[in-house]
Design an enzyme around this catalytic site. Structure first.
Site, mmCIF file in Angstrom:
data_model
loop_
_atom_site.group_PDB
_atom_site.id
_atom_site.type_symbol
_atom_site.label_atom_id
_atom_site.label_comp_id
_atom_site.label_asym_id
_atom_site.label_seq_id
_atom_site.Cartn_x
_atom_site.Cartn_y
_atom_site.Cartn_z
ATOM 1 N N ILE A 26 -6.020 -2.935 4.134
ATOM 2 C CA ILE A 26 -6.989 -1.734 3.446
ATOM 3 C C ILE A 26 -6.401 -1.433 2.284
ATOM 4 O O ILE A 26 -7.121 -0.341 1.732
ATOM 5 C CB ILE A 26 -7.037 -0.642 4.764
ATOM 6 C CG1 ILE A 26 -5.689 -0.190 4.889
ATOM 7 C CG2 ILE A 26 -7.732 -1.152 5.741
ATOM 8 C CD1 ILE A 26 -5.928 1.026 5.876
ATOM 9 N N GLY A 29 -0.357 -1.399 -2.757
ATOM 10 C CA GLY A 29 0.397 -0.644 -3.761
ATOM 11 C C GLY A 29 1.539 -1.196 -4.641
ATOM 12 O O GLY A 29 1.584 -2.332 -4.243
ATOM 13 N N ALA A 30 2.330 -0.548 -5.163
ATOM 14 C CA ALA A 30 3.382 -0.720 -5.936
ATOM 15 C C ALA A 30 4.518 -1.526 -5.051
ATOM 16 O O ALA A 30 5.037 -2.514 -5.797
ATOM 17 C CB ALA A 30 3.911 0.093 -6.897
ATOM 18 N N TYR A 31 4.703 -1.093 -3.875
ATOM 19 C CA TYR A 31 5.625 -1.529 -3.176
ATOM 20 C C TYR A 31 5.303 -2.328 -1.889
ATOM 21 O O TYR A 31 6.175 -2.267 -0.991
ATOM 22 C CB TYR A 31 6.634 -0.388 -2.970
ATOM 23 C CG TYR A 31 7.459 0.179 -4.031
ATOM 24 C CD1 TYR A 31 8.539 -0.553 -4.623
ATOM 25 C CD2 TYR A 31 6.961 0.959 -4.905
ATOM 26 C CE1 TYR A 31 9.206 -0.221 -5.946
ATOM 27 C CE2 TYR A 31 7.584 1.471 -6.008
ATOM 28 C CZ TYR A 31 8.800 0.759 -6.537
ATOM 29 O OH TYR A 31 9.337 1.158 -7.734
ATOM 30 N N GLY A 32 4.129 -2.472 -1.906
ATOM 31 C CA GLY A 32 3.611 -3.221 -0.516
ATOM 32 C C GLY A 32 2.262 -3.161 -0.277
ATOM 33 O O GLY A 32 1.438 -2.504 -1.166
ATOM 34 N N ARG A 33 2.047 -3.560 0.925
ATOM 35 C CA ARG A 33 0.511 -3.475 1.332
ATOM 36 C C ARG A 33 0.237 -2.615 2.443
ATOM 37 O O ARG A 33 1.180 -2.385 3.093
ATOM 38 C CB ARG A 33 0.090 -5.011 1.605
ATOM 39 C CG ARG A 33 0.106 -5.906 0.620
ATOM 40 C CD ARG A 33 -0.265 -7.433 0.944
ATOM 41 N NE ARG A 33 -0.044 -8.406 -0.218
ATOM 42 C CZ ARG A 33 -0.697 -8.826 -0.900
ATOM 43 N NH1 ARG A 33 -1.758 -8.253 -0.943
ATOM 44 N NH2 ARG A 33 -0.504 -9.499 -1.791
ATOM 45 N N VAL A 34 -1.069 -2.308 2.531
ATOM 46 C CA VAL A 34 -1.321 -1.148 3.582
ATOM 47 C C VAL A 34 -2.369 -1.918 4.697
ATOM 48 O O VAL A 34 -3.445 -2.220 4.323
ATOM 49 C CB VAL A 34 -1.936 -0.041 3.358
ATOM 50 C CG1 VAL A 34 -2.109 1.141 4.328
ATOM 51 C CG2 VAL A 34 -0.842 0.713 2.060
ATOM 52 N N ASP A 144 3.589 11.514 -7.344
ATOM 53 C CA ASP A 144 2.611 10.513 -7.612
ATOM 54 C C ASP A 144 1.152 10.892 -7.115
ATOM 55 O O ASP A 144 0.438 10.028 -6.335
ATOM 56 C CB ASP A 144 3.078 8.986 -6.846
ATOM 57 C CG ASP A 144 2.314 8.003 -7.466
ATOM 58 O OD1 ASP A 144 1.810 8.150 -8.781
ATOM 59 O OD2 ASP A 144 2.334 6.893 -6.994
#
Length: 1299
Positions: A26, A29-34, A144
């Protein structure tokens, strides 16, 4: 079937620790997926953020998981709740509350709802502020804030997501090259890494407001790196104009550059924009339900439409106003002024504003030249015995010269405003009169040109129309220099010249004059008895006398020994015959001969120009320019140039009939046409550029700027004066004071390729200056060099290699912008052609010093003996003293007057002798002699393929002609134009982004940078300023980097001597600061090129340039491993430690120390340096004496230091840091308390004597007080995280105490 698919999907889905099942992605991001997740125990939906562990060290991973466990304690309706974390072999999974409607950034996409109205933005931002109030009270900085991290439920509830952990992930990533946060929403202090605080979130809130209103944050049109640059550079991000005053003020509060001046979240909740909108929202909800959104959007669009209409009407009104103003300024009283009146332009500008009726007076000057021709003829040629207009002593009588007196009165009256208004009224009354008044004015102006005529000669030809006196026509012109009438015969064909005086003997001439006088006397008697007399009668009278004598007009030669009394009537007849020959049907030779004779006649009798222009105009001459014959074109251009020379009215007339585009067509490169034609066209355009602002405007309007660009030829030695014309012309354009912005001119010129030409010209001029300087510093001075040339004429012979085409019209003074106005349109164009000139010992002062010296040498070398050597040395001595001459009226006041200029001004008249006394055929003879020189070579022989001077004096590769030219070339002239070109480049560098983009081509920048070590300091300073201006534009930074700007800039920091050294260092450091700011790759490149020792010198010497050097030096710690190694090897750590005493730079310096330690290599050299007693003492003392306003910011760097090195941790603890940490636990700021507790925990875990630490500092009691205070906690807002940390630490202490 459905049950089977569901069962199949269940078995295929991934599960986490048998507790959560992963669903669809869904977010990203900069450091991974959600992913969406399902809790298998209770069926709740959750969001699961998956982070790769590839670049995260185990130690940092533990810290992150501890941070998540701490954040689980936060609970507020406007923040997303952390539920926990799970770790696998490859990923860290962060379990979060699921918010079903997604982010605001997704909702405002154009394919969904689009931008929100202000009323709806208020609803969301108020909730964002409430969430921030809670986070900041708990000691958490979000870091952020943006639309993508603001999630919303279907009820409109807003929740802040992704706080706290993103920072840890960024710091833990060993490969990261960026600062924490998303570029477009980041606060300046975050970008500069000068101390992140709660106010940084407030800046991001302002950016989010603009994002929700416009769909994009500020600077979104830029790439991320240029956007970061602008955030730091600009005073404030751009705020849309269409916003209401309340929201505009809200944004200005958020965008205060100094973080300490920004209000906190709680203060912003009481801002009028939030407060008023909340009341309106509550009312709207009660009355209209969900329809409020549509109505709000409609009303907003209607308001926008009305605003657009108002703006359009305003713009229209402004245009009307500007057109009126421009018409008055262009065509008003100013167009009647003579050259004297330029100084009173400001006063006349005031009088324009007083009367709009002046617009009608525009048409006077131009139309009066064409109309009422007979009146002008009669004023010039009619006869009257009583000489009404002029008495013998030269004084004007009232009735005859009333108009002259009025004109003079107007010139004087323009000095004052009151009299200026009266003058304006007079001009208005004259504007519709196309009679003799305007014509007389032009005539008087033309007659005044020969300054050698006596005082009574000024009014000799200015009789009023009713005066038919011709006494002055036959009055002996004894005051005319003997050479004035000679040049009329210069252009006579050789066959006629050979006939000598045969057509008319001296006695015949005298008889002719006697007959003519008798006939005139008879006509005068008839006039007294009532017969009319006009110019036509005079013409018939003269023709009758000439017919009686049966004179051969075609063979007529004006002998220089002839009496001037007898030449004038003959010239009048010849004039009519020559004009009648200017027809396309005539032969080529006839047209060329007629043009040459008319040129000679106009030089001796300038008043004939008025007759020509009034009776015939430029149109017949323009028809001749269509001829395919180059000789005809060249001769006609010479004739036009002679007519318009020094006469603004004639120039304006020529422009109005369309001569500019026609002449421009002859100004192109030589491959299209002969060089002679191009030079004549160039002279015409030079006159337009330097005479008046009106002609200059017409020149620009006809696309004249590209023509000027074309004159910047690469071969400077060959086209020296043409290049000078282009340079001066561009400055004239830039100095034009009109409504058109200078940037528009820059853009036109840049689009037509001027920038590369300017840099090539800069290179050539610099080489010419160096060569000229070497010539000056040689063993022979100019006197000896010149005399040696005279004694040995062979030095002018050139080696084989081609020659110049002969020329009968050269200009040595052409395009000399700093001299007096050229007296002749047919002098040599540049120094390379000076050798073609005929012998003149008397040299005009309006030529350059170079030309004067050279012509003497050329005269001797071509067989013209210098019989009086003493004539040479005085001239040379004067040339040594002669300063660069000033600009003529209408030119730029560019040249700076050197010391002693006024003292030598009396020298100029000594050199101001007539240059046209020799017959023109000497020029032709001279050209032929030069062509006869075997192997005559062009000066361009010493130029490389790029048109750059490569030769040195005495080198075998240089042609003799160029060597001679360079020997005598004036270094002042070359250096003067070198400075002008550098200033032109500076003008382009100051222009907008579009112009700068033209300047940022790879080849152009490389060529410019390679000149750094070749130019003198004044020019170097200007080039460095250009580079600095380019570096202020974020769009130019990549181009500068590719051109190795950093590599070329840093060596200039080694300059240690000279008056300009401080300015040079300032420009270099400023440019490097702009280039290296934010960008780690450029910082590393600067370190590789040796910038660190220079920066340290500026910092340690307390130089004024410290403001640029310090941030660069501190950034080096963040750049790369190599830059940190260089820092350490050059003693950078000691500099950082010394900066801890500087209140402003202490936080940044401490953070740099922490970064160096965190990235220390296996040798632990940074750790060893910090373990020294002086370093430990400095750190402890700094913690103790740190100002209160910086205290919160120093805690994070200290935490980095003691967590990265256990040895430093222990050493600091036993040397006095522990009591200081515990003593500051009473600090009221939650962020400070949380970091202090983390510091105490780290110190306790590595302390060699933990029980002693606990007992001596009464640590359990202090922690207990914190916990109990938290339980009471009303006035501190319930700091949950502080309580949790204190409780955890107290438990650890209890265990140790028990053991």
């Amino acid at each position: 079937m459905a049950r089977q698919m569901t069962s199949s999907q269940f078995h295929k889905s991934k599960t986490l620790d048998n507790k959560y099942m992963l669903g669809d992605e869904i977010g990203k991001g900069a450091y991974g997926r959600v992913y969406i997740g399902l809790d298998l125990e209770n069926g709740d939906f959750v969001a699961i953020k998956q982070v790769s562990l590839e670049n995260i060290v185990q130690e940092d991973l533990n810290t992150i998981m501890q941070e998540i466990d701490l954040l689980k304690n936060l609970n507020h309706k406007n923040i997303v709740k952390y539920l926990g974390s799970l770790k696998t072999k490859t990923h860290l999974h962060i379990i979060l509350e699921y918010v079903e409607n997604g982010s605001l950034a997704n909702i405002i996409k154009p394919n969904k709802f689009g931008p929100f109205p202000e009323s709806l933005v208020t609803v969301y931002i108020a909730q964002v502020l409430e969430g921030l109030v809670y986070l900041h009270e708990q000691g958490v900085i979000h870091r952020d804030i943006k639309g993508a991290n603001i999630l919303t439920t279907k009820e409109g509830l807003v929740k802040l997501a992704d706080f706290g952990v993103a920072t840890k992930l960024n710091e833990a990533d060993v490969n990261t090259h960026s600062v924490v946060g998303t570029p477009y929403w980041m606060a300046p202090e975050v970008i500069e890494m000068s101390g992140v605080c709660a106010a940084s979130d407030i800046w991001s809130v302002g950016c989010t407001v603009i994002e929700l209103l416009t769909c994009v944050p500020p600077y979104y049109d830029l790439q991320p790196m240029p956007a970061l640059f602008r955030i730091v550079q600009d005073d404030s991000p751009p705020i849309p104009d269409s916003l209401s005053p309340d929201i505009t003020d809200f944004l200005r509060q958020c965008f205060k550059k100094d973080s300490r001046q920004r209000p906190d979240a709680k203060t912003l909740l009481s801002h009028p924009w939030i407060r008023n909108s909340r009341r309106a929202l509550q009312s709207s909800l009660r009355h209209s339900g969900t329809i409020r959104y549509m109505k709000g959007a409609d009303s907003s669009s209607e308001k926008d439409g009305e605003g657009s209409q108002d703006i359009a009407e305003s713009v229209s009104a402004e245009k009307v106003g500007m057109s009126k103003t421009n018409s008055k300024s262009k065509l008003g009283v100013g167009s009647f002024r003579s050259e004297k009146d330029q100084s009173s332009a400001s006063d006349i500008g005031e009088e324009r504003a007083d009367s709009e009726d002046d617009i009608m007076s525009d048409q006077g000057p131009t139309l009066s030249i064409h109309d009422n021709k007979s009146s002008l003829q009669s004023s010039t040629c009619s006869i009257s015995s009583d000489a009404k207009g002029t008495s013998q002593d030269g004084k004007s009588e009232p009735d005859g010269n009333l108009e002259m007196e009025a004109s003079e009165g107007r010139r004087k009256a323009s000095a004052t405003k009151q009299v200026g208004k009266e003058s304006s009224i007079q001009m208005q009354q004259r504007s519709h009169s196309f009679g003799p008044k305007g014509e007389d004015r032009g005539l008087r102006k033309a007659v005044k040109t020969p300054s050698s005529y006596g005082g009574n000669e000024l009014t000799r030809f200015s009789d009023p129309p009713g005066d038919a006196c011709l006494h002055d026509l036959f009055h002996p012109l004894n005051k005319v220099p003997e050479g004035k009438l000679n040049e009329a015969s210069a252009s006579t064909p050789a066959s006629n010249a050979n006939q000598g005086d045969s057509p008319v003997a001296d006695g015949g001439k005298n008889d002719l004059a006697t007959k003519l006088r008798a006939r005139i006397a008879q006509k005068q008697m008839e006039g007294e008895t009532g017969h009319s007399n006009d110019g036509g009668d005079l013409f018939r009278l003269m023709m009758g006398v000439l017919k009686d004598d049966v004179i051969d007009i075609d063979g007529l030669v004006f002998d220089e020994k002839a009496s001037p009394d007898n030449l004038l009537p003959l010239q009048a007849v010849e004039f009519s015959r020559l004009v009648s020959s200017l027809r396309p049907s005539e032969t080529e030779d006839a047209i060329v001969t007629s043009c040459q004779k008319l040129v000679a006649m106009f030089r001796h009798r300038p008043e004939q120009k008025v007759v020509f222009v009034t009776q015939h105009g430029f149109l017949p001459v323009m028809d001749l320019l269509d001829s395919p014959k180059s000789r005809v074109t060249c001769a006609v251009l010479q004739l036009i140039n002679e007519i318009i020379k020094d006469n603004i009215d004639f120039q304006e007339n020529a422009c109005l009939v369309g001569l500019i585009p026609l002449v421009m067509s002859f100004a192109g490169p030589e491959r299209d046409r002969s060089r002679e034609i191009r030079k004549e066209a160039a002279y015409f355009l030079q006159q337009l550029c330097q005479s008046s602002s009106l002609t200059l405007q017409m020149f620009i309007a006809c696309r004249g700027i590209p023509v000027l660009v074309g004159f910047l030829e690469a071969d400077y030695a060959k086209y020296r004066s043409m290049v000078h014309l282009a340079i001066d012309g561009m400055w004239q354009v830039f100095k034009l004071k009109r409504s058109t912005p200078r940037n528009d001119f820059c853009r036109i010129a840049a689009k037509n390729g001027i920038l590369l030409r300017l840099i090539n010209t800069l290179y050539s001029l610099n080489e010419a200056t160096l060569l000229a300087s070497e010539g000056r510093s040689g063993q022979l001075d100019q006197h000896e060099a010149l005399l040696s040339v005279i004694d040995h004429p062979d030095v002018l012979k050139t080696r084989p290699g081609g020659g110049e085409e002969p020329s009968n019209s050269q200009r040595s003074d052409l395009y000399q912008p700093d001299g007096d106005r050229p007296r002749s349109s047919s002098a040599a164009l540049d120094a390379t052609e000076d050798v073609k000139q005929h012998h003149r010992i008397s040299i005009s002062s309006n030529r350059t010093s170079t030309d004067k010296i050279q012509k003497l040498a050329e005269s001797a070398s071509n067989g013209y003996a210098v019989t009086q050597p003493e004539q040479v040395r005085p001239l040379l001595s004067l040339l040594e003293k002669e300063p660069p001459s000033r600009h003529v009226s209408g030119q730029l006041d560019y040249v700076k007057h050197i010391a002693g200029l006024e003292k030598h001004e009396s020298i100029l008249p000594l050199l101001r002798a007539s240059i046209d006394t020799m017959p023109r055929y000497f020029s032709k003879t001279m050209s032929k002699k030069v062509m006869a020189i075997e192997g005559a070579a062009s000066a361009s022989g010493v130029l490389s393929g790029s048109g750059v001077l490569n030769a040195r004096l005495g080198s075998d590769t240089s042609s003799g002609l160029l060597s001679h030219m360079v020997t005598t070339l004036s270094a002042e002239v070359a250096s003067q134009y070198l400075e002008k070109v550098a200033d032109l480049l500076l003008e382009f560098a100051r222009a907008d982004t579009t112009v700068k983009s033209y300047m940022c081509s790879q080849s152009l920048l490389s060529r410019l940078f390679h000149m750094f070590n070749r130019v003198e300091p004044p020019i170097l300073l200007k080039i460095l300023k250009c580079t600095n201006h380019l570096s202020t534009d974020p769009n130019c930074l990549e181009s500068l980097q590719r051109a190795d700007a950093i590599k070329h800039l840093i060596p200039n920091l080694e300059v240690k001597e000279g008056n300009l050294v401080d300015q040079i260092h300032h420009e270099v450091l400023s440019a490097l600061f702009n280039l290296c700011k934010i960008n780690k790759r450029r910082q590393e490149q600067a370190a590789e090129n040796g910038i660190i020792p220079h920066l340290m010198l500026f910092v340690m010497s307390d130089s004024p340039l410290k403001q640029y050097a310090l941030p660069l030096l501190c950034d080096m710690a963040h750049a790369s491993r190599n830059s940190r190694e260089q820092l350490r090897s050059h003693g950078g750590l000691d500099v950082y430690l010394s900066l801890l005493d500087d209140e402003y730079w202490s936080v940044i310096a401490l953070d740099s120390i922490a970064v160096c330690l965190a990235q220390d290599n296996d040798n632990r050299k940074v750790e060893q340096a910090l373990l020294k007693d002086d370093a430990i003492y400095t750190l402890v003392n700094f913690f103790q004496s740190c100002p209160e306003r910086h205290f919160v910011h120093i805690l994070e760097p200290f935490l980095k230091i003691i967590t990265k090195s256990s040895r430093i941790n222990t050493t600091l603890a036993v040397n006095g840091l522990t009591p200081l940490l515990i003593a500051r636990l009473d600090h009221q700021d939650a962020i400070a308390r949380l970091n202090l507790l983390k510091l105490i925990k780290a110190v306790y875990e590595h302390h060699p004597r933990p029980k002693q630490l606990i007992v001596e500092n009464d640590l359990p009691q202090r922690l207990q007080n914190l916990i109990e205070e938290r339980r009471e906690g009303q006035h501190l807002g319930g700091q949950v995280l502080v309580k949790q940390m204190a409780t955890s630490l107290l438990k650890a202490l209890h265990i140790n105490t028990v053991l």
